[in-house]
Design a protein around this motif. Sequence first.
Motif, PDB file in Angstrom:
ATOM      1  N   GLY A  79       0.841  -1.285   0.057  1.00 36.72           N
ATOM      2  CA  GLY A  79      -0.150  -0.030  -0.066  1.00 36.72           C
ATOM      3  C   GLY A  79       0.713   1.203   0.102  1.00 36.72           C
ATOM      4  O   GLY A  79       1.991   1.170  -0.317  1.00 36.72           O
ATOM      5  N   SER A  80       0.180   2.362   0.157  1.00 35.68           N
ATOM      6  CA  SER A  80       0.937   3.612   0.300  1.00 35.68           C
ATOM      7  C   SER A  80       1.780   3.913   1.584  1.00 35.68           C
ATOM      8  O   SER A  80       1.448   3.161   2.315  1.00 35.68           O
ATOM      9  CB  SER A  80      -0.110   4.873   0.004  1.00 35.68           C
ATOM     10  OG  SER A  80      -1.125   4.828   1.202  1.00 35.68           O
ATOM     11  N   GLU A  83      -0.612   4.443   4.326  1.00 38.47           N
ATOM     12  CA  GLU A  83      -1.181   3.007   4.888  1.00 38.47           C
ATOM     13  C   GLU A  83      -0.245   2.312   5.849  1.00 38.47           C
ATOM     14  O   GLU A  83      -0.492   1.670   6.556  1.00 38.47           O
ATOM     15  CB  GLU A  83      -1.535   2.247   3.722  1.00 38.47           C
ATOM     16  CG  GLU A  83      -2.762   2.750   3.033  1.00 38.47           C
ATOM     17  CD  GLU A  83      -3.150   2.073   1.718  1.00 38.47           C
ATOM     18  OE1 GLU A  83      -4.508   1.918   1.207  1.00 38.47           O
ATOM     19  OE2 GLU A  83      -2.246   1.462   1.164  1.00 38.47           O
ATOM     20  N   ARG A  87      -0.683   1.296   9.519  1.00 39.18           N
ATOM     21  CA  ARG A  87      -0.683  -0.166  10.103  1.00 39.18           C
ATOM     22  C   ARG A  87       0.554  -0.440  11.077  1.00 39.18           C
ATOM     23  O   ARG A  87       0.129  -0.929  12.019  1.00 39.18           O
ATOM     24  CB  ARG A  87      -0.047  -0.992   8.842  1.00 39.18           C
ATOM     25  CG  ARG A  87      -0.496  -2.557   8.848  1.00 39.18           C
ATOM     26  CD  ARG A  87       0.192  -3.281   7.807  1.00 39.18           C
ATOM     27  NE  ARG A  87      -0.742  -2.721   6.411  1.00 39.18           N
ATOM     28  CZ  ARG A  87      -0.311  -2.231   5.669  1.00 39.18           C
ATOM     29  NH1 ARG A  87       0.867  -2.346   5.279  1.00 39.18           N
ATOM     30  NH2 ARG A  87      -1.173  -2.247   4.494  1.00 39.18           N
TER      31      ARG A  87
END
Length: 234
Positions: A79-80, A83, A87
């Motif tokens: 993901g980016s 993100e 996380r």
Amino acid sequence: METISPGHIDLFLPIIKKQDMSEYLSIPCTAFDGTRQLASGALIDVALAVRVAAMAGTHGPILTFDDASGAVIDFDLRGSTAEIVARLTRRGGGGSPESGTHDLPDGATSTRSRGRPKLGVVAREVTLLPRHWEWLGTQAGGASQALRRLIDDARRADGGRSRARLARERAYRFLSALAGDLPGFEDVIRALFSGDGDIFADRMGAWPADVRAYALKLAQASLGGTDLPEEDKT
């Protein structure tokens, strides 16, 4: 490919304020691309450096180590950038397994009495038998002060043995994960656990410089106070 310094990662954090990051994101760690050190610093910076390096292509497997424990840290870098940061922040919500820190339960707040200095005291849960609590309750200053005195006395009596043991363990974890196939590995491990700093450094003489330097850094407290060779000091 050049080593990516943690400072370059600021370009990838336009919406993140570092002062708002959890303690987990600030855990000191070091990443290796094969036997070459890739990045070293706060966990979030190293994680994003690993992501950049992985996207650019690497020469070997990338492993990231917790500087305090020598344990491998696994990252989910899908993901980016936002993100990944979110996380990692969620992952750190319960504290680092290695650091032993824990957040307060939801809705709980940290309070202190009026006029009482905080003095850096951290609240943690301690479980004891009834006879322990009974004894602590009879001590001057109460249970907390009695526990602090007992711990300080034990630390002084320890003579650095616990610190040396932890240094051996973290160096062993790192070496086992990264250096198991390097020449003389068994001799290096024997020297580590015997506390012989000279032999420990000598047996790694032909190893990649970054591996040797990091192993010496992790193990230094267990080597009887042996000074690091000048080229390995950081």
